[in-house]
Scaffold this motif. Sequence first.
Motif, PDB file in Angstrom:
ATOM      1  N   ARG A  74       0.822  -1.221   0.000  1.00  0.00           N
ATOM      2  CA  ARG A  74       0.000   0.000   0.000  1.00  0.00           C
ATOM      3  C   ARG A  74       0.847   1.259   0.000  1.00  0.00           C
ATOM      4  O   ARG A  74       0.338   2.357  -0.254  1.00  0.00           O
ATOM      5  CB  ARG A  74      -0.914   0.018   1.233  1.00  0.00           C
ATOM      6  CG  ARG A  74      -1.988  -1.046   1.200  1.00  0.00           C
ATOM      7  CD  ARG A  74      -2.724  -1.098   2.523  1.00  0.00           C
ATOM      8  NE  ARG A  74      -1.834  -1.521   3.603  1.00  0.00           N
ATOM      9  CZ  ARG A  74      -2.150  -1.468   4.897  1.00  0.00           C
ATOM     10  NH1 ARG A  74      -3.317  -1.000   5.270  1.00  0.00           N
ATOM     11  NH2 ARG A  74      -1.299  -1.893   5.818  1.00  0.00           N
ATOM     12  N   ASP A  75       2.123   1.118   0.303  1.00  0.00           N
ATOM     13  CA  ASP A  75       3.025   2.264   0.425  1.00  0.00           C
ATOM     14  C   ASP A  75       3.779   2.449  -0.894  1.00  0.00           C
ATOM     15  O   ASP A  75       4.810   1.799  -1.143  1.00  0.00           O
ATOM     16  CB  ASP A  75       3.984   1.999   1.601  1.00  0.00           C
ATOM     17  CG  ASP A  75       4.911   3.176   1.870  1.00  0.00           C
ATOM     18  OD1 ASP A  75       5.115   4.013   0.969  1.00  0.00           O
ATOM     19  OD2 ASP A  75       5.448   3.229   2.993  1.00  0.00           O
ATOM     20  N   GLN A 113     -13.142   1.706   6.593  1.00  0.00           N
ATOM     21  CA  GLN A 113     -11.730   1.310   6.783  1.00  0.00           C
ATOM     22  C   GLN A 113     -11.439  -0.031   6.115  1.00  0.00           C
ATOM     23  O   GLN A 113     -10.350  -0.253   5.580  1.00  0.00           O
ATOM     24  CB  GLN A 113     -11.412   1.228   8.271  1.00  0.00           C
ATOM     25  CG  GLN A 113     -11.119   2.597   8.839  1.00  0.00           C
ATOM     26  CD  GLN A 113     -10.638   2.537  10.281  1.00  0.00           C
ATOM     27  OE1 GLN A 113     -10.566   1.462  10.891  1.00  0.00           O
ATOM     28  NE2 GLN A 113     -10.335   3.683  10.832  1.00  0.00           N
ATOM     29  N   GLU A 117     -11.140   0.658   2.378  1.00  0.00           N
ATOM     30  CA  GLU A 117      -9.860   1.267   2.012  1.00  0.00           C
ATOM     31  C   GLU A 117      -8.737   0.242   2.037  1.00  0.00           C
ATOM     32  O   GLU A 117      -7.889   0.211   1.152  1.00  0.00           O
ATOM     33  CB  GLU A 117      -9.555   2.452   2.926  1.00  0.00           C
ATOM     34  CG  GLU A 117     -10.136   3.730   2.350  1.00  0.00           C
ATOM     35  CD  GLU A 117     -10.473   4.777   3.387  1.00  0.00           C
ATOM     36  OE1 GLU A 117      -9.777   4.851   4.402  1.00  0.00           O
ATOM     37  OE2 GLU A 117     -11.448   5.515   3.156  1.00  0.00           O
ATOM     38  N   LEU A 118      -8.759  -0.621   3.069  1.00  0.00           N
ATOM     39  CA  LEU A 118      -7.732  -1.663   3.177  1.00  0.00           C
ATOM     40  C   LEU A 118      -7.739  -2.559   1.934  1.00  0.00           C
ATOM     41  O   LEU A 118      -6.690  -2.855   1.352  1.00  0.00           O
ATOM     42  CB  LEU A 118      -7.991  -2.482   4.448  1.00  0.00           C
ATOM     43  CG  LEU A 118      -7.068  -3.650   4.759  1.00  0.00           C
ATOM     44  CD1 LEU A 118      -5.608  -3.202   4.848  1.00  0.00           C
ATOM     45  CD2 LEU A 118      -7.485  -4.308   6.083  1.00  0.00           C
ATOM     46  N   ILE A 165      -9.154  -1.953  -1.126  1.00  0.00           N
ATOM     47  CA  ILE A 165      -8.857  -1.219  -2.367  1.00  0.00           C
ATOM     48  C   ILE A 165      -7.370  -0.866  -2.428  1.00  0.00           C
ATOM     49  O   ILE A 165      -6.709  -1.045  -3.460  1.00  0.00           O
ATOM     50  CB  ILE A 165      -9.746   0.046  -2.467  1.00  0.00           C
ATOM     51  CG1 ILE A 165     -11.217  -0.365  -2.661  1.00  0.00           C
ATOM     52  CG2 ILE A 165      -9.281   0.956  -3.611  1.00  0.00           C
ATOM     53  CD1 ILE A 165     -12.216   0.770  -2.445  1.00  0.00           C
ATOM     54  N   ASP A 166      -6.820  -0.413  -1.303  1.00  0.00           N
ATOM     55  CA  ASP A 166      -5.401  -0.007  -1.285  1.00  0.00           C
ATOM     56  C   ASP A 166      -4.472  -1.201  -1.514  1.00  0.00           C
ATOM     57  O   ASP A 166      -3.426  -1.065  -2.147  1.00  0.00           O
ATOM     58  CB  ASP A 166      -5.051   0.669   0.044  1.00  0.00           C
ATOM     59  CG  ASP A 166      -5.677   2.051   0.156  1.00  0.00           C
ATOM     60  OD1 ASP A 166      -6.246   2.547  -0.843  1.00  0.00           O
ATOM     61  OD2 ASP A 166      -5.624   2.650   1.255  1.00  0.00           O
ATOM     62  N   THR A 167      -4.830  -2.357  -0.985  1.00  0.00           N
ATOM     63  CA  THR A 167      -3.964  -3.536  -1.128  1.00  0.00           C
ATOM     64  C   THR A 167      -4.187  -4.211  -2.488  1.00  0.00           C
ATOM     65  O   THR A 167      -3.242  -4.382  -3.269  1.00  0.00           O
ATOM     66  CB  THR A 167      -4.259  -4.568  -0.011  1.00  0.00           C
ATOM     67  OG1 THR A 167      -4.215  -3.922   1.261  1.00  0.00           O
ATOM     68  CG2 THR A 167      -3.262  -5.713  -0.048  1.00  0.00           C
ATOM     69  N   LYS A 180      -4.568  -0.847  -5.614  1.00  0.00           N
ATOM     70  CA  LYS A 180      -3.475   0.128  -5.713  1.00  0.00           C
ATOM     71  C   LYS A 180      -2.115  -0.538  -5.478  1.00  0.00           C
ATOM     72  O   LYS A 180      -1.136  -0.223  -6.162  1.00  0.00           O
ATOM     73  CB  LYS A 180      -3.732   1.282  -4.745  1.00  0.00           C
ATOM     74  CG  LYS A 180      -4.934   2.128  -5.192  1.00  0.00           C
ATOM     75  CD  LYS A 180      -5.462   3.046  -4.117  1.00  0.00           C
ATOM     76  CE  LYS A 180      -4.566   4.225  -3.885  1.00  0.00           C
ATOM     77  NZ  LYS A 180      -5.153   5.122  -2.830  1.00  0.00           N
ATOM     78  N   GLY A 181      -2.054  -1.487  -4.543  1.00  0.00           N
ATOM     79  CA  GLY A 181      -0.791  -2.194  -4.289  1.00  0.00           C
ATOM     80  C   GLY A 181      -0.317  -2.932  -5.533  1.00  0.00           C
ATOM     81  O   GLY A 181       0.860  -2.875  -5.905  1.00  0.00           O
ATOM     82  N   TYR A 207       1.064  -0.393  -7.955  1.00  0.00           N
ATOM     83  CA  TYR A 207       2.380   0.159  -7.602  1.00  0.00           C
ATOM     84  C   TYR A 207       3.494  -0.829  -7.973  1.00  0.00           C
ATOM     85  O   TYR A 207       4.524  -0.439  -8.525  1.00  0.00           O
ATOM     86  CB  TYR A 207       2.467   0.459  -6.102  1.00  0.00           C
ATOM     87  CG  TYR A 207       1.487   1.484  -5.577  1.00  0.00           C
ATOM     88  CD1 TYR A 207       1.039   2.536  -6.380  1.00  0.00           C
ATOM     89  CD2 TYR A 207       1.010   1.407  -4.274  1.00  0.00           C
ATOM     90  CE1 TYR A 207       0.131   3.471  -5.883  1.00  0.00           C
ATOM     91  CE2 TYR A 207       0.114   2.338  -3.772  1.00  0.00           C
ATOM     92  CZ  TYR A 207      -0.323   3.364  -4.581  1.00  0.00           C
ATOM     93  OH  TYR A 207      -1.217   4.279  -4.092  1.00  0.00           O
ATOM     94  N   THR A 252     -12.898  -5.150  -5.964  1.00  0.00           N
ATOM     95  CA  THR A 252     -11.439  -5.081  -6.157  1.00  0.00           C
ATOM     96  C   THR A 252     -10.971  -6.184  -7.100  1.00  0.00           C
ATOM     97  O   THR A 252     -10.065  -5.980  -7.900  1.00  0.00           O
ATOM     98  CB  THR A 252     -10.654  -5.197  -4.826  1.00  0.00           C
ATOM     99  OG1 THR A 252     -10.820  -6.499  -4.247  1.00  0.00           O
ATOM    100  CG2 THR A 252     -11.061  -4.116  -3.833  1.00  0.00           C
TER     101      THR A 252
END
Length: 257
Positions: free
Chosen positions: A65-66, A106, A109-110, A112-114, A117-118, A121, A159
């Motif tokens: 996620r970062d 939350q 977001e966890l 979708i971000d993982t 988006k992860g 990236y 997702t």
Amino acid sequence: MPLSGKIALVTGATSGIGKATALALAREGCDLILLGRRVERLNKVGDEIKKRFKTNWLALPVDVRDAGAVKASLEGLPDFWQNIDILINNAGLASGFSKLHQGDPQDWELMIDTNVKGLLYVTRTVVPGMVKRGKGDIVNIGSIAGHEVYPGGNVYCATKHAVDALTKGLRLDLVDTPLRVSTVDPGLVETEFSVVRFKGDEERAKNVYRGLQPLTGEDIAEAVVFIVTRPAHVQIAEIIVFPTAQASATVVHRKEE
Ligand code: NDP
Ligand code: 8X3
């Protein structure tokens, strides 16, 4: 060995499908970059790789996620590890099983971000090098949840539908290169997936697989090995894998005790 000397990066290599895939690729001769958040687990998988298959491994303790950490850690790889031949985008999770209108943002977001988006990236960082070198395989771990939607699955299914679209989109964008883009889309696989989804409730997690023989991480790993060991002119677009007792996301046959 068919994959001797190739370098594979597996995201989510600490558990389940990712761990089994890392071991199966090492068995076929790959050197492994193991990515995940739990560094002790990465080292344990690496030790198993070295002991059983004698190939090289490197632990990459990163949260997908970062975006900054993904880029810095992959761009900062030692020279030997730079030329990644095989990318397995496996890191992912479900969090919660609520109706959409009662869901926790939350959790959304966890996921979708993982899962979305992860994956983006990692792909954005690794694939340019593959294009430059004129070779590379990208295998995304999607899900039957990327083809169907089931009650309570709402955002997780969204997702995985996104992963399906990104797999297809990447294949289109790379059609003028020798790179191959594939997805393996499983049904029920018994891993830590349901324990994570139900936030540590082991009983509820076990119930998901009640009365049937689920898939294992190793079953999915063999599909990945099949994909990456095809001749260069063969691109497996998609493999959907169910347990024999499952026919769709919602239709399963359970032997009642
Ligand atoms: P597990 O929970 O056993 O493994 C998930 C892996 O993802 C772990 O290695 C975990 O590592 C990693 N991960 C999770 N979040 C992050 C993060 N933010 N950064 C880096 N790594 C992360 O589940 P599975 O093996 O079952 O799941 C693997 C994939 O397979 C997922 O994409 C899942 O959606 C998919 N899938 C699973 C199915 C099933 O029934 N089990 C069916 C269909 C698809 P760590 O916690 O150490 O970071
Ligand atoms: C995991 C399989 O059916 O729980 O993607 O969504 S399912």
